[in-house]
Design a protein around this motif. Structure first.
Motif, PDB file in Angstrom:
ATOM      1  N   ILE A 154       1.045  -1.189   0.010  1.00 24.38           N
ATOM      2  CA  ILE A 154      -0.023   0.071  -0.161  1.00 24.38           C
ATOM      3  C   ILE A 154       1.005   1.232  -0.073  1.00 24.38           C
ATOM      4  CG2 ILE A 154      -2.184  -0.978   0.979  1.00 24.38           C
ATOM      5  CD1 ILE A 154      -0.874  -0.190   3.817  1.00 24.38           C
ATOM      6  N   ALA A 155       0.134   2.448  -0.386  1.00 19.81           N
ATOM      7  CA  ALA A 155       1.155   3.639  -0.368  1.00 19.81           C
ATOM      8  C   ALA A 155       0.502   4.588   0.450  1.00 19.81           C
ATOM      9  CB  ALA A 155       0.936   4.252  -2.211  1.00 19.81           C
ATOM     10  N   ASP A 156       1.517   5.514   0.958  1.00 22.76           N
ATOM     11  CA  ASP A 156       1.241   6.571   1.743  1.00 22.76           C
ATOM     12  C   ASP A 156      -0.011   7.203   1.304  1.00 22.76           C
ATOM     13  OD1 ASP A 156       1.714   8.261   3.970  1.00 22.76           O
ATOM     14  OD2 ASP A 156       2.956   9.675   2.795  1.00 22.76           O
ATOM     15  N   GLY A 157      -0.959   7.504   2.291  1.00 23.65           N
ATOM     16  CA  GLY A 157      -2.222   8.234   1.985  1.00 23.65           C
ATOM     17  C   GLY A 157      -3.263   7.364   1.182  1.00 23.65           C
ATOM     18  N   GLU A 158      -3.240   6.286   1.078  1.00 22.78           N
ATOM     19  CA  GLU A 158      -4.242   5.486   0.212  1.00 22.78           C
ATOM     20  C   GLU A 158      -5.161   5.118   1.405  1.00 22.78           C
ATOM     21  OE1 GLU A 158      -4.220   1.007  -2.160  1.00 22.78           O
ATOM     22  OE2 GLU A 158      -2.327   2.241  -1.467  1.00 22.78           O
ATOM     23  N   ARG A 159      -6.399   4.936   0.868  1.00 23.08           N
ATOM     24  CA  ARG A 159      -7.462   4.153   1.669  1.00 23.08           C
ATOM     25  C   ARG A 159      -7.319   2.930   1.804  1.00 23.08           C
ATOM     26  NH1 ARG A 159     -10.894   7.710   3.793  1.00 23.08           N
ATOM     27  NH2 ARG A 159     -12.236   6.203   4.698  1.00 23.08           N
ATOM     28  N   VAL A 160      -7.459   2.278   3.019  1.00 25.76           N
ATOM     29  CA  VAL A 160      -7.283   0.625   2.957  1.00 25.76           C
ATOM     30  C   VAL A 160      -8.432   0.174   3.670  1.00 25.76           C
ATOM     31  CG1 VAL A 160      -4.707   0.805   2.605  1.00 25.76           C
ATOM     32  CG2 VAL A 160      -5.558   1.014   5.080  1.00 25.76           C
ATOM     33  N   ARG A 161      -8.370  -1.118   3.684  1.00 22.05           N
ATOM     34  CA  ARG A 161      -9.747  -1.970   4.292  1.00 22.05           C
ATOM     35  C   ARG A 161      -8.979  -3.072   5.011  1.00 22.05           C
ATOM     36  NH1 ARG A 161     -12.763  -5.218   1.984  1.00 22.05           N
ATOM     37  NH2 ARG A 161     -11.638  -5.167  -0.036  1.00 22.05           N
ATOM     38  N   PHE A 162      -9.211  -3.585   6.134  1.00 21.49           N
ATOM     39  CA  PHE A 162      -9.042  -4.447   6.821  1.00 21.49           C
ATOM     40  C   PHE A 162      -9.950  -4.713   7.871  1.00 21.49           C
ATOM     41  CE2 PHE A 162      -7.203  -2.245  10.468  1.00 21.49           C
ATOM     42  CZ  PHE A 162      -7.114  -0.883   9.811  1.00 21.49           C
ATOM     43  N   GLU A 163      -9.855  -5.861   8.617  1.00 18.19           N
ATOM     44  CA  GLU A 163     -10.712  -6.515   9.635  1.00 18.19           C
ATOM     45  C   GLU A 163      -9.826  -6.919  10.836  1.00 18.19           C
ATOM     46  OE1 GLU A 163     -14.169  -8.568   8.282  1.00 18.19           O
ATOM     47  OE2 GLU A 163     -14.200  -9.467  10.588  1.00 18.19           O
ATOM     48  N   ASP A 191     -10.249  -7.691  15.101  1.00 14.84           N
ATOM     49  CA  ASP A 191     -11.184  -7.902  16.334  1.00 14.84           C
ATOM     50  C   ASP A 191     -12.591  -7.734  16.048  1.00 14.84           C
ATOM     51  OD1 ASP A 191      -9.083  -7.507  17.976  1.00 14.84           O
ATOM     52  OD2 ASP A 191      -8.974  -5.345  17.895  1.00 14.84           O
ATOM     53  N   GLY A 192     -12.933  -8.293  14.612  1.00 13.11           N
ATOM     54  CA  GLY A 192     -14.402  -8.465  14.431  1.00 13.11           C
ATOM     55  C   GLY A 192     -14.963  -6.932  13.741  1.00 13.11           C
ATOM     56  N   ILE A 193     -14.000  -5.944  13.633  1.00 10.81           N
ATOM     57  CA  ILE A 193     -14.514  -4.814  13.129  1.00 10.81           C
ATOM     58  C   ILE A 193     -13.924  -4.488  11.792  1.00 10.81           C
ATOM     59  CG2 ILE A 193     -14.657  -2.327  13.599  1.00 10.81           C
ATOM     60  CD1 ILE A 193     -14.278  -2.577  16.659  1.00 10.81           C
ATOM     61  N   ALA A 194     -14.732  -3.989  10.829  1.00  7.70           N
ATOM     62  CA  ALA A 194     -14.250  -3.932   9.469  1.00  7.70           C
ATOM     63  C   ALA A 194     -13.910  -2.350   9.424  1.00  7.70           C
ATOM     64  CB  ALA A 194     -15.370  -3.916   8.630  1.00  7.70           C
ATOM     65  N   PHE A 195     -12.632  -2.137   9.190  1.00  3.71           N
ATOM     66  CA  PHE A 195     -12.096  -0.796   9.228  1.00  3.71           C
ATOM     67  C   PHE A 195     -11.795  -0.378   7.728  1.00  3.71           C
ATOM     68  CE2 PHE A 195     -10.549  -2.381  13.212  1.00  3.71           C
ATOM     69  CZ  PHE A 195     -10.736  -1.261  14.155  1.00  3.71           C
ATOM     70  N   GLU A 196     -12.042   0.904   7.259  1.00  2.55           N
ATOM     71  CA  GLU A 196     -11.689   1.511   6.297  1.00  2.55           C
ATOM     72  C   GLU A 196     -11.261   2.748   6.516  1.00  2.55           C
ATOM     73  OE1 GLU A 196     -14.332   1.427   2.851  1.00  2.55           O
ATOM     74  OE2 GLU A 196     -13.029   3.229   2.066  1.00  2.55           O
ATOM     75  N   ARG A 197      -9.834   3.054   6.273  1.00  2.00           N
ATOM     76  CA  ARG A 197      -9.223   4.216   6.748  1.00  2.00           C
ATOM     77  C   ARG A 197      -8.126   4.610   5.922  1.00  2.00           C
ATOM     78  NH1 ARG A 197      -8.520   2.950  12.836  1.00  2.00           N
ATOM     79  NH2 ARG A 197     -10.570   3.763  12.777  1.00  2.00           N
ATOM     80  N   VAL A 198      -7.440   5.732   6.023  1.00  2.00           N
ATOM     81  CA  VAL A 198      -6.411   6.232   5.267  1.00  2.00           C
ATOM     82  C   VAL A 198      -5.261   5.712   6.076  1.00  2.00           C
ATOM     83  CG1 VAL A 198      -4.870   8.375   4.980  1.00  2.00           C
ATOM     84  CG2 VAL A 198      -7.381   8.435   4.450  1.00  2.00           C
ATOM     85  N   PHE A 199      -4.151   5.113   5.247  1.00  2.00           N
ATOM     86  CA  PHE A 199      -2.906   4.754   5.762  1.00  2.00           C
ATOM     87  C   PHE A 199      -1.826   5.657   5.518  1.00  2.00           C
ATOM     88  CE2 PHE A 199       1.415   2.857   4.688  1.00  2.00           C
ATOM     89  CZ  PHE A 199       1.552   2.637   5.825  1.00  2.00           C
ATOM     90  N   THR A 200      -1.167   6.080   6.552  1.00  2.00           N
ATOM     91  CA  THR A 200       0.271   7.007   6.380  1.00  2.00           C
ATOM     92  C   THR A 200       1.270   6.467   6.883  1.00  2.00           C
ATOM     93  OG1 THR A 200      -0.563   7.731   8.496  1.00  2.00           O
ATOM     94  CG2 THR A 200      -1.139   9.317   6.576  1.00  2.00           C
ATOM     95  N   ILE A 201       2.199   6.921   6.260  1.00  2.00           N
ATOM     96  CA  ILE A 201       3.712   6.409   6.706  1.00  2.00           C
ATOM     97  C   ILE A 201       4.202   7.258   7.586  1.00  2.00           C
ATOM     98  CG2 ILE A 201       6.134   5.994   5.682  1.00  2.00           C
ATOM     99  CD1 ILE A 201       5.102   4.838   3.377  1.00  2.00           C
ATOM    100  N   ASP A 202       4.761   6.869   8.779  1.00  2.00           N
ATOM    101  CA  ASP A 202       5.545   7.504   9.531  1.00  2.00           C
ATOM    102  C   ASP A 202       7.062   7.054   9.603  1.00  2.00           C
ATOM    103  OD1 ASP A 202       6.921   8.671  11.832  1.00  2.00           O
ATOM    104  OD2 ASP A 202       5.149   8.107  13.225  1.00  2.00           O
ATOM    105  N   THR A 203       7.883   8.032   9.163  1.00  2.00           N
ATOM    106  CA  THR A 203       9.357   7.785   8.900  1.00  2.00           C
ATOM    107  C   THR A 203       9.970   7.436  10.200  1.00  2.00           C
ATOM    108  OG1 THR A 203       9.623  10.153   8.802  1.00  2.00           O
ATOM    109  CG2 THR A 203       9.322   8.977   6.655  1.00  2.00           C
ATOM    110  N   SER A 204       9.374   7.632  11.124  1.00  2.00           N
ATOM    111  CA  SER A 204      10.180   7.350  12.609  1.00  2.00           C
ATOM    112  C   SER A 204       9.930   5.920  12.691  1.00  2.00           C
ATOM    113  CB  SER A 204       9.993   8.328  13.553  1.00  2.00           C
ATOM    114  OG  SER A 204       8.577   8.056  13.975  1.00  2.00           O
ATOM    115  N   MET A 205       8.978   5.104  12.127  1.00  3.77           N
ATOM    116  CA  MET A 205       8.646   3.639  12.522  1.00  3.77           C
ATOM    117  C   MET A 205       9.576   2.863  12.085  1.00  3.77           C
ATOM    118  SD  MET A 205       4.772   4.199  13.286  1.00  3.77           S
ATOM    119  CE  MET A 205       4.301   2.490  13.545  1.00  3.77           C
TER     120      MET A 205
END
Ligand code: SF4
Ligand code: SF4
Ligand code: SF4
Ligand code: SF4
Ligand code: SF4
Lengths: 207, 759
Positions: B697-706, B708-722
């Motif tokens: 996936i790329a920085d700033g992209e909307r992603v989907r994953f599940e 704990d039984g919760i379907a998330f859809e949210r923006v992914f951001t890269i943190d360069t310190s991680m």
């Protein structure tokens, strides 16, 4: 005068002058004669002379003294404490109130409320301001405490309203911007003293 | 194990009054303890003396000149005078200097009415400026939540010192230059901790809240004491309340302040205060449905954001109706505590934040400290600055934000907590004190296997052993990662063994607001079953303080009650705002449980768990003059039977591929903080570039994953310190569902592009 002197009602021993009022009528016949004498001598008209003169002036010469309130109003003393006014700065036309809230705090009748906010120019802005004239006792504390001579009393003394509460907003009290040149300082409660200049000390400046 | 401090005292005379104080206290402390006033400007009890103002000068008989009472230790027999003509002149001169060119803007300044400069200028009768300095243009700076006005700053240094010594952020520095000195924010681009501590301690109006600025005068606000319910620290605070505006007479919280001399807050407590359930009304029909639902409920599910009294009331309701109690965010902690008790010989962990502050050797294990427990981080920061403490941080993810505090990082594999706990036991347990069986357990550990699987090398462990040399006060901090670990009980036993047979004190951070209280008061079941009533949790019938359920409930700032904090202290909180709906007590009454107010239950909290039978209205508040906390009472930490020993660690499951770690960032703690107007933020999945590559996936992209039984859809951001393939996934935006998660914090997750269909 000491209290004893004050209580001394013995007129004879004090500096009173007795007027000669003539003889009191002694019996009914004498009383009757006095009434007849006074009526016939037209003393009554001497007493009414002023009244007649003013009546003639009023009716025929247009010099009426009755103030036809509410169509006419008498001027009131400049220091009278009636409905408040909010003054503006003469230089910029901006309202003088800085929103310090001291009037709100000091108000003995708890009738002032104000909302302030941080405005776009990084200044404190008075976003809303009210006085409940139903509660105001016109004590003048607000005018006295105001550091900016912003809130003062004015001459509008007619404060009857249909309800106990009657709110005035900031705009109602603020000098209209087109009347800015007619804005007068208030000489009463809270005004600077006439010798204020003498009391001010200058802060030294390094430049 | 506690080393009894032999309390030596000294006796001196201050202003003719004989004063006895602890040996080592300063003259100022001795005076304050005795209630004698010495004026100060820069002094702040919770940090080391700053000594920048010189206002605290006193005269000591037999000593020439004036003495700084904040620096000088009280000695036996000293005769001290705190007020004389000369001292007054000296202090007056200091105030004259402070006042040079100080803007005459008290009329608009936020600090007016509670400003130290204003007060002391009047106290020392400074009414003219005799000399001058060239003024300069110093524009106001906006640092986000905080604004800095250098023109008002008196350079007392308090802000710099709290940021360094208390918060550990080191974001502020002094830019020296005589009259031109200012405070600079060295992190203008990356946000600091945004805790607002600097602005709380600023004695003047130089540092103020950007949101609060110019919205109300200090004296118009009513101060209502409370305890922050966002995390388990239960910090002391005051809600400051006034009518919302001229048009809206309903009370509103304008800001939060606290007893900053002695206590601290994090940004969640300070800026996240308007989470109340607004506009709740009594709806008799919904109420009747709620009573019906409770009657037939097989499960009552609730969250840790609850007072002790309500937890007890829920337990009574459950007993009355035969329902089971489920509290997902406290269940793991209860398991931990119960196993810990059986192994440690006492009912509660032995450490506390005060001891932690004084520790010089600290091991932090299984918590993302910065986000999970701000007050623990603060205490560690203080230990790091004052004691030069060695801080060993054991976690699968490095945290650059606490780099300055951590002296040694032990990065282990996600899922390997039990193994790491065993390695720590091997390192820390004092063999001479340990019983035979424990020694055998340690000898039987397969260190090679554990260190290989957990990815903690023996050299790293050895390095920790080396830095422990000559250290005197030890604290082991364990956090939320272990409570939902499948092997939590054994981990608890291992840690209990470490505490029992070494010099370490343990602090087990309660994972959510009142998890400790809930764990002590309620008997929790593992799983919900059948018809479920949720109280601030999902269910078939939902009672919600977020205002989105079937019946409204008051939020924590609208009700009274007590909380149990990480300090093992039971603290009261009071309603700051009115509430118009039904409360839990109303429901209990309708169910036939005779109770008028929930706080009637305060004295009935279980004594066998350490609670005291004190009525709510008798609970004290505040601090004494030297900063000893008087709030509420401490739980009794009673001795317990039992010496359960750990069993052999289970095999370590390794996680391959992309993993997400459940963690609300910074100042956010769940949905209540997320609805406050200052803290509301967009939840994002944050990971390293390596994670992005692994998940494609790329920085700033909307992603989907599940997870704990919760379907998330949210923006992914890269943190360069991680680094690494673990991403951080917050849950503060999932509403009440976030209170029903009881799984282990690391979860493998398959990340999809938002647009893609499921494979
Ligand atoms: S005149 Fe007195 S009562 Fe009226 S608004 Fe002013 S302070 Fe209040
Ligand atoms: S005292 Fe004067 S300047 Fe202050 S708020 Fe009232 S009207 Fe405005
Ligand atoms: S900082 Fe204090 S003295 Fe300075 S303007 Fe503000 S209230 Fe007045
Ligand atoms: S900003 Fe406030 S706390 Fe910091 S040095 Fe200036 S006056 Fe002191
Ligand atoms: S969130 Fe926790 S640490 Fe922050 S103020 Fe509230 S109780 Fe204290």
């Amino acid at each position: 005068m000491s209290l004893e002197q004050f209580k001394n009602r013995n007129v004879g021993t004090q500096n009173y002058v007795m007027l000669d009022l003539g003889k009191e009528p002694a019996n009914n016949w004498e009383k009757f004669k006095q009434v007849v004498r006074r009526s016939v001598k037209l003393e009554l008209f001497t007493g009414l002379k002023v009244t007649f003169r003013e009546m003639i002036k009023a009716l025929f010469m247009g010099e009426m003294h009755t103030v036809k309130y509410p169509f006419e109003k008498l001027p009131i003393a400049p220091r009278y404490r009636a409905i408040h006014e909010m003054k503006r700065l003469l230089e910029s036309g901006h309202y003088r109130c800085i929103g310090c809230g001291l009037c709100e705090k000091i108000c003995i009748a708890n009738c002032i409320r104000m909302d302030t906010r941080y405005d776009e120019n990084q200044r404190k802005e008075v976003s809303e301001y009210t006085i409940n004239f139903g509660r105001c006792i016109f004590c003048g504390y607000c005018a006295e405490v105001c550091p900016e001579l912003a809130i003062v009393h004015g001459g509008r003394y007619e404060v009857s309203s249909e309800q106990r509460a009657s709110f005035a907003l900031f705009e109602d009290m603020l000098t209209p911007i087109d009347k800015l040149t007619e804005q007068k300082e208030y000489p009463g409660f809270g005004a600077v003293s006439p010798d204020a200049d003498k009391k001010i000390k200058k802060t030294p400046l390094a430049y | 194990m506690s080393k009894a401090e032999n309390v030596k005292t000294v006796t001196l005379t201050i202003d003719g009054k004989e004063v006895t104080t602890r040996w080592g206290n300063t003259i100022l402390q001795a005076a304050r303890e005795a209630g004698i006033y010495i004026p100060t400007m820069c002094y702040l009890s919770k940090v080391e003396p700053i000594a920048s103002c010189r206002m605290c000068v006193v005269e000591v008989e037999g000593v020439d000149g004036m003495i700084l009472s904040c620096q000088e230790k009280a000695v036996d027999g000293a005769v001290v005078r705190t007020g004389s003509e000369a001292l007054f002149r000296e202090r007056q001169k200091i105030m004259e200097l402070y006042d040079v060119n100080h803007p005459l803007e008290c009329g608009v300044c936020d600090k007016s009415g509670e400003c130290d400069l204003q007060n002391k200028t009047l106290e020392f009768a400074v009414d003219t400026q005799e000399f001058t300095a060239r003024d300069q243009c110093r524009p106001v700076q906006n640092w986000g939540f905080i604004s800095y006005d250098p023109a008002l700053c008196i350079m007392c240094e308090r802000c710099v010192r709290v940021c360094t010594e208390i918060v550990g952020d080191e974001s502020l520095q002094i830019s020296p230059g005589g009259y031109k000195s200012t405070i600079v924010n060295v992190k203008p681009d990356e946000p600091c901790a945004e805790c607002g501590e600097c602005m709380a301690v600023c004695p003047v109006g130089a540092l103020v809240s950007t949101d609060f600025k110019y919205s109300s005068n200090a004296w118009e606000l009513e101060k209502i004491p409370g305890a922050c319910a966002h995390c388990s620290a239960g910090c002391e605070l005051r809600y400051e309340v006034k009518h919302a505006s001229i048009d809206d007479p309903e009370p509103k919280i304008y800001r939060v302040t606290n007893d900053f001399e002695f206590a601290s807050l994090c940004g969640a407590g300070r800026f996240g205060y308007d989470f109340e359930n607004r506009g709740a009304r009594k709806d008799p029909e919904a109420f009747a449905r709620a009573v019906e639902a409770l009657r037939k409920a097989e499960t009552i599910r609730f969250s840790s954001v609850i007072s002790n009294e309500e937890a007890l009331l829920l337990a009574r309701i459950a007993r009355h109706t035969g329902a089971r109690l489920v509290c997902d965010d406290a269940r793991g902690y209860q398991k931990f505590l119960r196993a810990y008790r059986e192994a440690s010989g006492k009912s509660l962990y032995g450490g506390n934040l005060g001891k932690l502050q004084r520790s010089d050797m600290i091991v932090v294990f299984a918590t993302r400290l910065y986000d999970d427990a701000p007050m623990v981080k603060y205490a560690i920061a203080t230990a790091s600055k004052r004691q030069k403490a060695q801080v060993v941080y054991c976690h699968p993810m490095e945290d650059p934000r606490i780099q300055n505090l951590v002296t040694r990082l032990i990065r282990y594999e996600a899922g390997a907590e039990e193994g790491v706990a065993a390695l720590l036991a091997d390192l820390l347990v004092d063999r001479r004190r340990a019983p035979e069986e424990l020694r055998r357990f340690l000898e039987d550990l397969d260190i090679g296997y554990l260190s290989a699987e957990s990815n903690v090398s023996e050299e790293e462990i050895e390095a920790v052993r080396r830095v422990m040399w000559k250290r005197k006060r030890f604290t082991l901090v364990v956090g939320a990662d272990v409570y939902n670990h499948p092997r939590v009980e054994n981990i608890a036993r291992i840690l209990a063994a470490i505490e029992r047979y070494s010099d370490f004190d343990l602090i087990a951070i309660p994972p959510a607001s009142n998890s400790l209280g809930v764990s002590l008061i309620c008997d929790l079941a593992d799983e919900a079953q059948g018809y479920t009533v949720g109280y601030n949790a999902p269910g078939d019938f939902v009672l919600s303080a977020l205002g989105d359920g079937d019946l409204d409930m008051p939020a924590m700032n609208q009700q009274e009650g007590t909380l149990t904090t990480i300090a093992k202290r039971v603290v009261p909180t009071y309603p700051a705002l009115p509430y118009g709906g039904y409360e839990l007590a109303d429901l209990a009454r309708a169910l036939g449980i005779g109770i008028e107010h929930v706080i009637d239950l305060t004295p009935e909290l279980p004594a066998e768990e350490g609670f005291s039978p004190v009525a709510f209205d008798d609970l004290p508040l505040g601090y004494d003059n030297l900063g000893t906390e008087l709030r509420g009472y401490l739980l009794e930490n009673a001795p317990r039977e039992g010496e359960a020993l750990p069993e052999e660690p289970a095999e370590i499951d390794s996680y391959d591929g992309t993993v997400v770690y459940r963690c609300d960032p910074g100042n956010l703690f769940g949905p209540f903080t997320a609805r406050t107007h200052q803290l509301a933020a967009e939840a994002k999945l944050v990971g390293s570039a390596q994670f992005a590559a692994a998940a494609k996936i790329a920085d700033g992209e909307r992603v989907r994953f599940e997870v704990d039984g919760i379907a998330f859809e949210r923006v992914f951001t890269i943190d360069t310190s991680m680094k690494g393939t673990i991403a951080i996934n917050p849950v503060f935006d999932t509403g009440l569902r976030s209170f029903a998660i009881s799984s282990y914090r690391f979860s493998p997750a398959r990340i999809h592009h938002a647009g893609d269909a499921d494979e």
